[in-house]
Design an enzyme around this catalytic site. Sequence first.
Site, short mmCIF file in Angstrom:
data_model
loop_
_atom_site.label_atom_id
_atom_site.label_comp_id
_atom_site.label_asym_id
_atom_site.label_seq_id
_atom_site.Cartn_x
_atom_site.Cartn_y
_atom_site.Cartn_z
N ASP A 1 0.89 -1.17 0.00
CA ASP A 1 0.00 0.00 0.00
C ASP A 1 0.92 1.21 0.00
O ASP A 1 1.65 1.44 0.98
CB ASP A 1 -0.89 -0.02 1.25
N ILE A 2 0.89 1.99 -1.07
CA ILE A 2 1.88 3.07 -1.19
C ILE A 2 1.60 4.22 -0.22
O ILE A 2 2.42 5.12 -0.09
CB ILE A 2 2.03 3.58 -2.65
N TYR B 1 -6.30 15.67 -9.09
CA TYR B 1 -5.54 14.63 -9.82
C TYR B 1 -4.46 15.29 -10.68
O TYR B 1 -3.31 14.89 -10.69
CB TYR B 1 -6.52 13.82 -10.67
N GLY B 2 -4.87 16.34 -11.42
CA GLY B 2 -3.92 17.05 -12.29
C GLY B 2 -2.73 17.58 -11.51
O GLY B 2 -1.58 17.41 -11.92
N THR C 1 -10.24 1.59 -18.21
CA THR C 1 -10.01 0.94 -16.91
C THR C 1 -11.05 1.47 -15.93
O THR C 1 -11.83 2.36 -16.25
CB THR C 1 -8.61 1.29 -16.36
N LYS D 1 -13.95 10.41 -8.82
CA LYS D 1 -14.87 10.59 -9.95
C LYS D 1 -15.43 12.01 -9.92
O LYS D 1 -15.52 12.62 -8.84
CB LYS D 1 -16.05 9.61 -9.85
N GLN E 1 -10.32 15.98 -1.26
CA GLN E 1 -9.88 15.27 -2.48
C GLN E 1 -8.43 15.61 -2.81
O GLN E 1 -7.64 14.74 -3.17
CB GLN E 1 -10.77 15.64 -3.67
P1 NDP Z 1 -7.10 1.73 -12.02
O1 NDP Z 1 -7.96 2.53 -11.10
O2 NDP Z 1 -7.72 0.73 -12.92
O3 NDP Z 1 -5.96 0.99 -11.17
C1 NDP Z 1 -5.25 1.69 -10.20
C2 NDP Z 1 -4.39 0.71 -9.42
O4 NDP Z 1 -3.72 1.46 -8.38
C3 NDP Z 1 -5.23 -0.36 -8.72
O5 NDP Z 1 -4.51 -1.56 -8.68
C4 NDP Z 1 -5.37 0.21 -7.32
O6 NDP Z 1 -5.61 -0.77 -6.32
C5 NDP Z 1 -3.97 0.79 -7.17
N1 NDP Z 1 -3.86 1.68 -6.00
C6 NDP Z 1 -4.59 2.78 -5.70
N2 NDP Z 1 -4.21 3.27 -4.51
C7 NDP Z 1 -3.21 2.46 -4.07
C8 NDP Z 1 -2.41 2.43 -2.91
N3 NDP Z 1 -2.55 3.33 -1.93
N4 NDP Z 1 -1.46 1.48 -2.79
C9 NDP Z 1 -1.30 0.56 -3.76
N5 NDP Z 1 -2.05 0.50 -4.86
C10 NDP Z 1 -3.00 1.44 -5.01
O7 NDP Z 1 -6.27 2.80 -12.85
P2 NDP Z 1 -5.46 2.69 -14.24
O8 NDP Z 1 -5.00 1.32 -14.46
O9 NDP Z 1 -6.28 3.38 -15.26
O10 NDP Z 1 -4.24 3.66 -13.93
C11 NDP Z 1 -2.91 3.23 -13.78
C12 NDP Z 1 -2.01 4.44 -13.83
O11 NDP Z 1 -2.16 5.13 -15.07
C13 NDP Z 1 -2.33 5.49 -12.76
O12 NDP Z 1 -1.13 6.06 -12.31
C14 NDP Z 1 -3.16 6.52 -13.51
O13 NDP Z 1 -3.12 7.78 -12.89
C15 NDP Z 1 -2.44 6.50 -14.84
N6 NDP Z 1 -3.23 7.03 -15.95
C16 NDP Z 1 -4.34 6.36 -16.38
C17 NDP Z 1 -5.04 6.86 -17.46
C18 NDP Z 1 -6.24 6.14 -18.01
O14 NDP Z 1 -6.81 6.63 -19.01
N7 NDP Z 1 -6.67 5.02 -17.44
C19 NDP Z 1 -4.66 8.10 -18.16
C20 NDP Z 1 -3.47 8.72 -17.61
C21 NDP Z 1 -2.79 8.19 -16.56
P3 NDP Z 1 -7.12 -1.17 -5.85
O15 NDP Z 1 -7.64 -2.15 -6.85
O16 NDP Z 1 -6.91 -1.76 -4.50
O17 NDP Z 1 -7.93 0.11 -5.81
#
Ligand code: NDP
Length: 279
Positions: A65-66, A195-196, A233, A98, A108
């Site tokens: 957990d980061i 987020y930005g 996603t 969201k 947030q």
């Molecule tokens: P998802 O929401 O599908 O997945 C996010 C992942 O991060 C999940 O595995 C989630 O775990 C994990 N996570 C969140 N908080 C923590 C935490 N505290 N410790 C460990 N793991 C954590 O997002 P995406 O796959 O879409 O995004 C992946 C990356 O890409 C992110 O950095 C996002 O900002 C970036 N990104 C995505 C875009 C898109 O269009 N999808 C566009 C631009 C950037 P859990 O399942 O437990 O919630």
Amino acid sequence: MSPKIAVVTGGNKGIGYAIVDKLCSVFDGLIYLTARNEQLGLQAVQQLESSNPNASKKVNFHQLDITSVESIHHLAEFIKRNHGGLDILINNAAIAFKTNDITPFGDQAEITAQTNFFGTVNVCNALFPLLRDHARVVNISSRAGMLDSIKNPEIRHNFISPTATIESLSDILNDFIKKAKQDSHQDDGYPNSAYGMSKIALTAVTIIQQRIFDEKPNRDIVVNACCPGYINTDMTSNKGTGTPEQGADTPVYLATLEPHVKSPRGEFVAERKILKWKI
Ligand code: NDP
């Protein structure tokens, strides 16, 4: 010889999962799929093992957990004790509220910064001492965090100043959180996106991290930030136009840059190309 080691954060779904899947094909070493939820992480490993013939030999799970300093410490100690070093770190884990979420904007801002920026920086602080020569680090950022979304030129300058430090970036983000709680962040020229802002800080920290790595050029450690594209996603409520596999392409490309690569180093990359992030 000890195997090469990769760590991917937030690997249980989305782009992180697709990154681990892709690394199985292109990376000759062991990959730690990490997740904050142990059950979801183990399920993801099982799913990979049933779909990717390389996964059973290459993919392991470790909880991470980061936002938990203790959890980060456990992972770092585990990697140190069992492998002695790390070759690839992909900082993928992140959150995004969201648009219809009713959590007050100040909260947030704080929660998003704690995960996407401070959490990622803490992971780096714990794992960077383990990086081996030629290690590659990828910070998954976003085009939602382009520098020009900050309207205040002084804040923009402070983000990219050659004298900027991780501490000075942290101070800016904390100021943003403070102003967001007072609902005056836009008056100061900050964007209206928690987020930005977290992703602007993450891309800016990447530049500083590369500057520090470059103090020891022979070690050839490279870090880049990237945008994976607009990907289908949970984060995008499945509205993205690309698949997670497409989203994994640039991160995996950056994680496997050849030894002594001259460019990209400390850049912001999308679709394998350097973008002008600082304009
Ligand atoms: P998802 O929401 O599908 O997945 C996010 C992942 O991060 C999940 O595995 C989630 O775990 C994990 N996570 C969140 N908080 C923590 C935490 N505290 N410790 C460990 N793991 C954590 O997002 P995406 O796959 O879409 O995004 C992946 C990356 O890409 C992110 O950095 C996002 O900002 C970036 N990104 C995505 C875009 C898109 O269009 N999808 C566009 C631009 C950037 P859990 O399942 O437990 O919630």
